[in-house]
Scaffold this motif. Structure first.
Motif, short mmCIF file in Angstrom:
data_model
loop_
_atom_site.label_atom_id
_atom_site.label_comp_id
_atom_site.label_asym_id
_atom_site.label_seq_id
_atom_site.Cartn_x
_atom_site.Cartn_y
_atom_site.Cartn_z
N UNK A 1 -25.99 24.53 -40.26
CA UNK A 1 -26.80 23.32 -40.22
C UNK A 1 -26.05 22.07 -40.65
N UNK A 2 -24.88 22.24 -41.27
CA UNK A 2 -24.07 21.08 -41.65
C UNK A 2 -23.64 20.29 -40.42
N UNK A 3 -23.56 18.98 -40.59
CA UNK A 3 -22.88 18.11 -39.64
C UNK A 3 -21.79 17.39 -40.42
N UNK A 4 -20.54 17.59 -40.04
CA UNK A 4 -19.39 17.13 -40.79
C UNK A 4 -18.69 16.00 -40.05
N UNK A 5 -18.48 14.89 -40.75
CA UNK A 5 -17.74 13.76 -40.19
C UNK A 5 -16.29 13.87 -40.63
N UNK A 6 -15.39 13.89 -39.67
CA UNK A 6 -13.97 14.14 -39.90
C UNK A 6 -13.17 12.97 -39.31
N UNK A 7 -12.74 12.04 -40.17
CA UNK A 7 -12.02 10.85 -39.70
C UNK A 7 -10.53 11.06 -39.88
N UNK A 8 -9.78 11.01 -38.77
CA UNK A 8 -8.33 11.17 -38.78
C UNK A 8 -7.66 9.83 -38.51
N UNK A 9 -6.62 9.51 -39.27
CA UNK A 9 -5.88 8.25 -39.11
C UNK A 9 -4.50 8.54 -38.54
N UNK A 10 -4.17 7.87 -37.42
CA UNK A 10 -2.87 8.04 -36.78
C UNK A 10 -2.14 6.70 -36.77
N UNK A 11 -0.82 6.74 -36.94
CA UNK A 11 -0.01 5.53 -36.97
C UNK A 11 1.15 5.63 -35.98
N UNK A 12 1.29 4.61 -35.14
CA UNK A 12 2.42 4.49 -34.23
C UNK A 12 3.50 3.68 -34.93
N UNK A 13 4.62 4.32 -35.24
CA UNK A 13 5.65 3.61 -36.00
C UNK A 13 6.97 3.45 -35.25
N UNK A 14 7.20 4.24 -34.21
CA UNK A 14 8.47 4.18 -33.50
C UNK A 14 8.34 3.54 -32.14
N UNK A 15 9.44 3.46 -31.41
CA UNK A 15 9.41 2.90 -30.05
C UNK A 15 8.51 3.74 -29.14
#
Length: 300
Positions: free
Chosen positions: A260-274
């Protein structure tokens, strides 16, 4: 353990109860000392006490009372004239104490080698406990100087505290999970469904420490049998990973999820190279950190 075996109460003057009387079945010892939920321990203390097991609640809500049961045996006569107490603290991952109770319930001058004992502790949880992963910190100290006793574990190491758990800490008010902007339905085994995958990246990506987020919404059908890690990878046309985010999905490990759980999963991605010109794709899922095996998925 034996609530249905209660046969009477002897009142104490001025109090509501004094002694509660039970008629126990012949297998009372097995019922009491070997419950199905018992978790094994193997810790020996220098005062003739062996910690053999424990029981805890896997979910604790703000303002409620949770119980710890410690199962122990007397292996030798206790030092004469000394008294002891267990400490039990409900702590989060930062070490903050949200509930505690000390005590013993069975004075050392009563100990007889061969005794098996169960000590219960009721821990009342603070009203402002956050959504977090907790543990029960426990051990024993001398009443005379509050000095903790060293416990020798099965691997030969010593410690002055045991960490039992994990425990799911639930706040008094659980925030509602927003409806996904991009609903989907992908089954990850029988226990977990992905019901939403949203992101805030632009149609055209450019390198230069550009940060964006992917929000996954999980629906729990049953408590998973293992702890899983989320992965979200941004890959180029050749399959090379150019940005990624792996981690625990939400505030609790998956073995503390309940149906019955609803889980919010926020992932952070970073573009750092060419970044080469071309088409990029987001790939995500769940895997076991101990084996790196991914959880199989199929669309609903």
């Amino acid at each position: 353990r034996f609530a249905d075996r209660q046969i009477g109460v002897v009142r104490w003057p001025g109090l509501t109860t004094g002694f509660t009387l039970y008629r126990l079945p012949p297998d009372a010892g097995a019922i009491l000392l070997h419950p199905p939920s018992l978790q094994p321990l193997d810790a020996n203390l220098p005062n003739g006490l062996h910690l053999a097991g424990y029981e805890i609640d896997r979910q604790v809500k703000a303002g409620d009372t949770t119980q710890l049961a410690l199962y122990w045996q007397v292996t030798a006569n206790a030092p004469v004239g000394e008294d002891y107490a267990f400490f039990s603290h409900l702590i989060d991952q930062t070490g903050h104490v949200w509930a505690q109770q000390d005590g013993l319930g069975y004075p050392p001058y009563f100990w007889v080698p061969g005794d098996s004992v169960v000590s219960w502790f009721d821990l009342t949880v603070a009203n402002d406990v956050p959504a977090a992963v907790g543990q029960i910190e426990t051990g024993m100290y001398r009443q005379s100087d509050i000095g903790r006793l060293a416990m020798r574990l099965a691997d030969g190491t010593t410690t002055d505290r045991l960490l039992l758990g994990p425990v799911r800490l639930v706040p008094a008010v659980v925030p509602s999970v927003p409806v996904p902007a991009n609903p989907t339905l992908i089954h990850f085994g029988p226990s977990i469904d992905l019901i939403g995958a949203d992101n805030d990246w632009p149609a055209t990506l450019a390198a230069g420490n550009r940060t964006f987020h992917v929000t996954l919404t999980w629906k729990v059908n049953a408590t998973p049998a293992a702890d899983y890690t989320t992965f979200v990878h941004l890959v180029d046309a050749k399959g090379n990973i150019v940005a990624q985010s792996d981690g625990q999905p939400g505030p609790y490990p998956t073995t503390l999820w309940v149906a019955g759980d609803t889980i919010l999963d926020v992932r952070t991605l970073t573009l750092s190279g060419p970044l080469e010109a071309g088409t990029y794709q987001l790939v995500g899922g769940l895997y076991r950190a101990d084996t790196m095996a991914r959880l199989a998925s199929d669309r609903g």
